[in-house]
Design a protein around this motif. Structure first.
Motif, PDB file in Angstrom:
ATOM      1  N   CYS A 313       0.852  -1.193   0.000  1.00 19.93           N
ATOM      2  CA  CYS A 313       0.000   0.000   0.000  1.00 19.93           C
ATOM      3  C   CYS A 313       0.891   1.246   0.000  1.00 19.93           C
ATOM      4  O   CYS A 313       1.825   1.353   0.807  1.00 19.93           O
ATOM      5  CB  CYS A 313      -0.904  -0.010   1.227  1.00 19.93           C
ATOM      6  N   GLN A 314       0.614   2.179  -0.916  1.00 17.87           N
ATOM      7  CA  GLN A 314       1.427   3.376  -1.046  1.00 17.87           C
ATOM      8  C   GLN A 314       0.609   4.619  -0.750  1.00 17.87           C
ATOM      9  O   GLN A 314      -0.615   4.633  -0.889  1.00 17.87           O
ATOM     10  CB  GLN A 314       1.993   3.483  -2.465  1.00 17.87           C
ATOM     11  N   THR A 315       1.310   5.661  -0.339  1.00 15.55           N
ATOM     12  CA  THR A 315       0.688   6.971  -0.132  1.00 15.55           C
ATOM     13  C   THR A 315       1.130   7.891  -1.259  1.00 15.55           C
ATOM     14  O   THR A 315       2.326   8.089  -1.471  1.00 15.55           O
ATOM     15  CB  THR A 315       1.081   7.574   1.217  1.00 15.55           C
ATOM     16  N   ILE A 316       0.173   8.440  -1.995  1.00 12.93           N
ATOM     17  CA  ILE A 316       0.494   9.365  -3.082  1.00 12.93           C
ATOM     18  C   ILE A 316      -0.267  10.667  -2.857  1.00 12.93           C
ATOM     19  O   ILE A 316      -1.233  10.718  -2.093  1.00 12.93           O
ATOM     20  CB  ILE A 316       0.163   8.778  -4.460  1.00 12.93           C
ATOM     21  N   LEU A 324      -3.479  10.170  -0.604  1.00 11.08           N
ATOM     22  CA  LEU A 324      -4.354   9.064  -0.982  1.00 11.08           C
ATOM     23  C   LEU A 324      -3.619   7.743  -0.799  1.00 11.08           C
ATOM     24  O   LEU A 324      -2.416   7.649  -1.083  1.00 11.08           O
ATOM     25  CB  LEU A 324      -4.802   9.199  -2.438  1.00 11.08           C
ATOM     26  N   LYS A 325      -4.336   6.741  -0.333  1.00  7.53           N
ATOM     27  CA  LYS A 325      -3.786   5.400  -0.212  1.00  7.53           C
ATOM     28  C   LYS A 325      -4.134   4.615  -1.476  1.00  7.53           C
ATOM     29  O   LYS A 325      -5.280   4.610  -1.928  1.00  7.53           O
ATOM     30  CB  LYS A 325      -4.356   4.683   1.008  1.00  7.53           C
ATOM     31  N   ARG A 326      -3.134   3.901  -2.011  1.00  6.01           N
ATOM     32  CA  ARG A 326      -3.338   3.149  -3.238  1.00  6.01           C
ATOM     33  C   ARG A 326      -2.599   1.807  -3.166  1.00  6.01           C
ATOM     34  O   ARG A 326      -1.495   1.730  -2.643  1.00  6.01           O
ATOM     35  CB  ARG A 326      -2.832   3.935  -4.446  1.00  6.01           C
ATOM     36  N   ARG A 327      -3.257   0.774  -3.677  1.00  2.00           N
ATOM     37  CA  ARG A 327      -2.618  -0.536  -3.754  1.00  2.00           C
ATOM     38  C   ARG A 327      -2.967  -1.171  -5.104  1.00  2.00           C
ATOM     39  O   ARG A 327      -4.135  -1.178  -5.511  1.00  2.00           O
ATOM     40  CB  ARG A 327      -3.100  -1.448  -2.623  1.00  2.00           C
ATOM     41  N   ASN A 328      -1.957  -1.695  -5.791  1.00  2.00           N
ATOM     42  CA  ASN A 328      -2.172  -2.376  -7.066  1.00  2.00           C
ATOM     43  C   ASN A 328      -2.132  -3.888  -6.870  1.00  2.00           C
ATOM     44  O   ASN A 328      -1.253  -4.419  -6.181  1.00  2.00           O
ATOM     45  CB  ASN A 328      -1.108  -1.968  -8.089  1.00  2.00           C
ATOM     46  N   ILE A 329      -3.102  -4.557  -7.474  1.00  2.00           N
ATOM     47  CA  ILE A 329      -3.190  -6.018  -7.422  1.00  2.00           C
ATOM     48  C   ILE A 329      -3.172  -6.527  -8.856  1.00  2.00           C
ATOM     49  O   ILE A 329      -3.921  -6.046  -9.705  1.00  2.00           O
ATOM     50  CB  ILE A 329      -4.488  -6.465  -6.723  1.00  2.00           C
ATOM     51  N   ILE A 339      -3.516  -8.123 -15.706  1.00  2.00           N
ATOM     52  CA  ILE A 339      -4.156  -6.813 -15.585  1.00  2.00           C
ATOM     53  C   ILE A 339      -4.011  -6.303 -14.162  1.00  2.00           C
ATOM     54  O   ILE A 339      -4.100  -7.071 -13.196  1.00  2.00           O
ATOM     55  CB  ILE A 339      -5.657  -6.909 -15.957  1.00  2.00           C
ATOM     56  N   SER A 340      -3.828  -4.994 -14.034  1.00  2.00           N
ATOM     57  CA  SER A 340      -3.695  -4.382 -12.713  1.00  2.00           C
ATOM     58  C   SER A 340      -5.059  -3.898 -12.214  1.00  2.00           C
ATOM     59  O   SER A 340      -5.773  -3.200 -12.932  1.00  2.00           O
ATOM     60  CB  SER A 340      -2.717  -3.209 -12.783  1.00  2.00           C
ATOM     61  N   LEU A 341      -5.399  -4.283 -10.996  1.00  2.00           N
ATOM     62  CA  LEU A 341      -6.586  -3.778 -10.301  1.00  2.00           C
ATOM     63  C   LEU A 341      -6.107  -2.779  -9.255  1.00  2.00           C
ATOM     64  O   LEU A 341      -5.297  -3.131  -8.386  1.00  2.00           O
ATOM     65  CB  LEU A 341      -7.352  -4.924  -9.638  1.00  2.00           C
ATOM     66  N   THR A 342      -6.587  -1.552  -9.325  1.00  2.00           N
ATOM     67  CA  THR A 342      -6.161  -0.507  -8.394  1.00  2.00           C
ATOM     68  C   THR A 342      -7.208  -0.310  -7.316  1.00  2.00           C
ATOM     69  O   THR A 342      -8.383  -0.073  -7.611  1.00  2.00           O
ATOM     70  CB  THR A 342      -5.932   0.822  -9.134  1.00  2.00           C
ATOM     71  N   LEU A 343      -6.769  -0.425  -6.058  1.00  2.00           N
ATOM     72  CA  LEU A 343      -7.639  -0.177  -4.910  1.00  2.00           C
ATOM     73  C   LEU A 343      -7.249   1.152  -4.276  1.00  2.00           C
ATOM     74  O   LEU A 343      -6.058   1.484  -4.189  1.00  2.00           O
ATOM     75  CB  LEU A 343      -7.499  -1.302  -3.883  1.00  2.00           C
ATOM     76  N   TRP A 344      -8.252   1.894  -3.819  1.00  2.00           N
ATOM     77  CA  TRP A 344      -8.011   3.206  -3.222  1.00  2.00           C
ATOM     78  C   TRP A 344      -8.569   3.260  -1.804  1.00  2.00           C
ATOM     79  O   TRP A 344      -9.489   2.531  -1.449  1.00  2.00           O
ATOM     80  CB  TRP A 344      -8.658   4.312  -4.050  1.00  2.00           C
TER      81      TRP A 344
END
Length: 602
Positions: A313-316, A324-329, A339-344
């Motif tokens: 989980c990253q902070t951008i 904003l918190k973001r995590r790519n799956i 394919i990348s699924l982006t969670l916020w």
């Protein structure tokens, strides 16, 4: 009498979705005519119906002028039904027209067939409408007969209405409808500003799912929203009834149910508590292969895939300087696409990494987006997500992942590098420069081009960028550290990236193209960090690396779009792939273009 006449229902929708073949001969009904005396191409304008839609921009070719008069078609005796033996279509900007080249009159009934609605020529307005119309007949088999048509503004008596499947709800329900479903999602009440400065007024949305797993979104506004907000509770089952004027096209950008329509809960609608509770909203997926999501940009889809990798989980920083918190799956399925699924926000924080990696995930209502040619998925508050959903699809996918995935070459899906039909998408430099091609689509137009590199700008070809994964912003050196304003972080080291401008020409003109990091690394054979070292320590080799590409011919996969910088809007062409030119394919593409030119009218 019209009962023995069958029109080609949905012809105009199929026509504008490019599903009609050149030799199709639809049967249509003429509703209105207007003879023209000052047109060089058509002799008469014809309002024509297929029984579902009527379309105004139809004309009879001028060669049929004498025949139209002889058969008294312009006098419009009755509502003639004609078989179109030959026709052509034209597109000018957003306007579509159809020209009838030959026809045959089948009959002249006294009445209009059906209750057609106007088609504007935009197929997106009526996407899925024919499927919905066909599903109407399914209700009688499971829930009894269809209800009688209501008066224009009659309120609904729920006790007198038979149950509909949710999947069968559509604007062609000419009578009252009634559905039973469990609330799977309920949003909070919020205030919005109306058009023209009206409001603010309150609105909330909720979704219901029936026993079969079909879902529909219901929107409620103003006093109606306030009236039913407390009554609607998540996981409770209700009867909801109304009339056809409450049904509207679903906005696929915000509607994750997969239904083509949604309900606008108005004063004609009624919600009742249901004693027969549905224990749990059934999780039914109609998954789209991940390799096909490029065909569904801007839409919500169902997805079933294996979680290949979960990033931290990253902070951008957002553009308005919010954290904003973001995590790519990363997901993969049998189609072989990764394919990348982006969670916020909360979704990114709450996702359980240890318990989910290498397991199957099902998503109902994943949103497809494209950025710089790369496609990805995201979810919102109304999306439904389950890990290891029950069913044979999950078992089959997991078996594939364990047995075949280790030996499979995975492809990351990128519209730019994937390319299209070279014969169809080859363009000259002149066509790119002198037409409106870059402005035809909001996210740009993809095409192929063959040309010789005439010049490469070496100055400014490399820049220091943020080292955070997913961030490509330029950093500035402050107090022996590199500062990224977007991420609001400072780093001891930066990551160098390419942004190369080069001039490409063919026999018609020249144009400047932009080559970014991934493609430039592949093309020059060195990454930007290596080139930065050469620029500092061995300027001659640095210059030769760029100059070695001058006067070489290549096939370029590009995207042209309008780009705004410092309030100035101009065309920008980005390179997504550079390939060695195959002369046999190039020759075929040129022959195909010459054939098209020869067929143009003199």
């Amino acid at each position: 009498m019209t009962e023995n006449i069958q029109l080609t229902e949905g012809f105009f929708q199929d026509l504008f979705e490019n599903k009609v073949k050149n030799d199709d001969q639809p049967i249509l009904q003429v509703l209105r005519t207007r003879f023209l005396t000052n047109s060089a191409t058509i002799c008469m304008k014809v309002q024509t119906s297929d029984g579902v839609f009527y379309f105004n921009n139809v004309g009879m070719t001028v060669e049929l002028s004498d025949r139209v008069k002889e058969e008294k078609l312009e006098e419009l005796s009755g509502f003639p039904v004609i078989k179109i033996l030959s026709f052509s279509c034209q597109t000018s900007g957003d306007k579509r027209t159809m020209t009838i080249l030959d026809y045959k009159i089948l009959s002249r009934p006294d009445a209009k067939i059906g209750e057609p609605i106007q088609h504007t020529g935009d197929p997106s307005t009526f996407t899925g409408i024919m499927g919905a119309k066909r599903r109407m007949t399914e209700n009688s088999a499971s829930f009894g007969g269809m209800p009688a048509p209501p008066s224009k503004r009659a309120s609904v008596d729920p006790s007198s209405v038979g149950l509909y499947r949710i999947s069968a709800i559509n604007p062609f329900n000419t009578g009252k409808w009634k559905i039973q479903g469990v609330v799977s999602n309920k949003e909070e009440m919020r205030e919005i500003q109306g058009k023209g400065g009206r409001g603010p007024f309150k609105v909330f949305n909720f979704e219901v799912v029936d026993k079969e797993g079909s879902a529909i979104r219901i929107a409620s506004f103003g006093e109606t929203a306030e009236k039913i907000f407390n009554q609607i509770q998540k996981d409770r089952t209700y009867y909801i009834s109304g009339t056809s004027n409450a049904i509207r096209n679903a906005n696929k950008r915000f509607n994750s149910t997969g239904h083509d329509y949604e309900i606008s809960f108005n004063s004609d609608c009624v919600v009742e508590d249901c004693d027969e509770q549905i224990a749990k909203a059934k999780f039914v997926l109609k998954p789209v292969p991940l390799a096909k999501i490029n065909e569904l940009n801007g839409q919500t889809i169902d997805v079933l895939g294996v979680i290949e990798k979960v990033e931290d989980c990253q902070t951008i920083m957002s553009r308005d300087q919010r954290e904003l918190k973001r995590r790519n799956i990363h997901l993969i399925d049998q189609s072989g696409a990764l394919i990348s699924l982006t969670l916020w926000a909360e979704h990114a924080i709450a996702f359980d990494v240890a318990e989910t990696e290498k397991r199957v995930i099902g998503i109902k209502g994943a949103f497809v987006r494209e950025f710089n040619g790369t496609f990805s998925l995201s979810i919102n508050s109304s999306s439904r997500v389950e890990v290891d959903p029950e069913g044979p699809q999950t078992d089959s996918l997991m078996k594939w992942y364990e047995t075949e995935r280790p030996n499979m070459e995975v492809k990351t899906f990128n519209q730019g590098s994937q390319g299209g039909n070279f014969l169809e998408e080859l363009r000259s430099v002149h066509a790119v420069n002198k037409t409106d091609m870059p402005s035809r689509a909001l996210r740009g137009v993809y095409f192929d081009m063959v040309g010789v590199i005439n010049n490469v700008r070496m100055e400014g070809a490399i820049y220091p960028a943020c080292p955070n994964e997913g961030c490509i912003k330029k950093v500035t050196e402050v107090d022996s550290a590199f500062r990224c304003e977007k991420c609001a972080q400072s780093f001891p080291e930066c990551k160098y990236r390419y942004t190369v401008s080069m001039e490409v020409c063919d026999a018609t003109a020249s144009v400047w193209l932009t080559l970014f990091d991934e493609q430039a690394t592949k093309f020059f054979g060195k990454n930007a960090t290596e080139m930065n070292i050469l620029m500092r320590d061995d300027r001659e080799t640095y210059n030769n690396t760029f100059q070695s590409k001058i006067f070489t011919r290549h096939q370029f996969r590009c995207r042209a779009r309008m780009d705004t910088y410092n309030d100035v809007t101009r065309p920008r062409i980005q390179v997504f792939d550079i390939k060695t030119l195959k002369l046999d394919q190039f020759s075929l593409a040129l022959d195909a273009q010459l054939d098209k030119l020869e067929k143009l009218p003199a």
